[in-house]
Design a protein around this motif. Sequence first.
Motif, short mmCIF file in Angstrom:
data_model
loop_
_atom_site.label_atom_id
_atom_site.label_comp_id
_atom_site.label_asym_id
_atom_site.label_seq_id
_atom_site.Cartn_x
_atom_site.Cartn_y
_atom_site.Cartn_z
N ILE A 207 18.90 46.93 53.06
CA ILE A 207 20.23 47.47 52.72
C ILE A 207 21.24 46.33 52.64
N THR A 208 21.18 45.40 53.58
CA THR A 208 22.10 44.25 53.58
C THR A 208 21.87 43.41 52.33
N LYS A 209 20.56 43.13 52.07
CA LYS A 209 20.21 42.36 50.88
C LYS A 209 20.69 43.07 49.61
N HIS A 210 20.50 44.40 49.58
CA HIS A 210 20.93 45.21 48.43
C HIS A 210 22.45 45.14 48.27
N GLU A 211 23.17 45.25 49.39
CA GLU A 211 24.62 45.19 49.34
C GLU A 211 25.09 43.82 48.88
N GLU A 212 24.42 42.75 49.37
CA GLU A 212 24.77 41.39 48.94
C GLU A 212 24.53 41.22 47.44
N GLU A 213 23.40 41.73 46.97
CA GLU A 213 23.10 41.65 45.53
C GLU A 213 24.10 42.46 44.72
N MET A 214 24.44 43.65 45.27
CA MET A 214 25.44 44.48 44.57
C MET A 214 26.78 43.76 44.52
N GLU A 215 27.16 43.11 45.64
CA GLU A 215 28.43 42.36 45.68
C GLU A 215 28.39 41.21 44.69
N LYS A 216 27.23 40.52 44.66
CA LYS A 216 27.05 39.41 43.73
C LYS A 216 27.16 39.90 42.29
N LEU A 217 26.50 41.04 41.98
CA LEU A 217 26.56 41.62 40.63
C LEU A 217 27.98 42.05 40.27
N ARG A 218 28.69 42.64 41.26
CA ARG A 218 30.09 43.04 41.01
C ARG A 218 30.94 41.81 40.67
N ALA A 219 30.71 40.72 41.43
CA ALA A 219 31.47 39.49 41.19
C ALA A 219 31.17 38.96 39.79
N GLU A 220 29.88 38.95 39.43
CA GLU A 220 29.49 38.50 38.09
C GLU A 220 30.08 39.40 37.02
N LEU A 221 30.04 40.70 37.30
CA LEU A 221 30.60 41.67 36.34
C LEU A 221 32.11 41.46 36.19
N ASN A 222 32.81 41.26 37.32
CA ASN A 222 34.26 40.99 37.26
C ASN A 222 34.54 39.70 36.49
N LYS A 223 33.72 38.68 36.77
CA LYS A 223 33.87 37.40 36.08
C LYS A 223 33.67 37.58 34.57
N GLU A 224 32.62 38.31 34.20
CA GLU A 224 32.33 38.57 32.78
C GLU A 224 33.46 39.38 32.14
N GLN A 225 33.95 40.40 32.89
CA GLN A 225 35.07 41.19 32.37
C GLN A 225 36.29 40.31 32.13
N GLN A 226 36.58 39.44 33.08
CA GLN A 226 37.74 38.55 32.96
C GLN A 226 37.57 37.62 31.77
N ARG A 227 36.33 37.07 31.62
CA ARG A 227 36.06 36.18 30.48
C ARG A 227 36.25 36.93 29.16
N LEU A 228 35.73 38.16 29.08
CA LEU A 228 35.88 38.97 27.87
C LEU A 228 37.35 39.31 27.60
N LEU A 229 38.09 39.62 28.68
CA LEU A 229 39.52 39.90 28.52
C LEU A 229 40.27 38.67 28.00
N ASP A 230 39.96 37.51 28.57
CA ASP A 230 40.60 36.27 28.11
C ASP A 230 40.27 36.00 26.64
N GLU A 231 39.00 36.19 26.32
CA GLU A 231 38.56 35.99 24.94
C GLU A 231 39.30 36.95 24.00
N LEU A 232 39.39 38.21 24.41
CA LEU A 232 40.08 39.23 23.62
C LEU A 232 41.56 38.89 23.46
N ARG A 233 42.19 38.43 24.57
CA ARG A 233 43.60 38.02 24.50
C ARG A 233 43.78 36.87 23.52
N GLN A 234 42.87 35.90 23.59
CA GLN A 234 42.95 34.75 22.70
C GLN A 234 42.79 35.19 21.24
N GLN A 235 41.80 36.06 20.97
CA GLN A 235 41.61 36.57 19.61
C GLN A 235 42.84 37.34 19.14
#
Length: 135
Positions: free
Chosen positions: A13-41
């Motif tokens: 469960i701890t490992k799963h939560e850590e992976e979920m947290e890691k995936l959320r962070a990656e997802l947030n990072k990807e969302q931010q990158r896409l938002l920045d890209e969209l703003r630039q476009q």
Amino acid sequence: HEREHDREISELITKHEEEMEKLRAELNKEQQRLLDELRQQMSVTHKAEIEQAQLQSQTLHSLELEALRLSLNNMHTSQLELTHSNLRKEKETALVELREMLNDKRAQEVAILQSRHQLEREKIKEQCLKEKEDL
């Protein structure tokens, strides 16, 4: 054995939560990158639209100026033609008046010359008659 099992489940469960947290962070990072890209476009697109609007405005302004220039040129040409026509009429009127004046003057001179001629003829006739009488 049950505690071991609970501990493994807890670790999973701890490992799963850590992976979920890691995936959320990656997802947030990807969302931010896409938002920045969209703003630039969007910024690039907005800039291009503004430039296009300015170009259209300049083109429209240039066309309006050209239309005004042509209109002014036509008005100027019309005014010149009207002035030329008026000057021609004035010249023709002045020539007609001058011709009439010269004809009148000529007629007066002809009348004066005829009158003088008539007087001279009469004078010569009288002189002839006088000379005949004297003879």
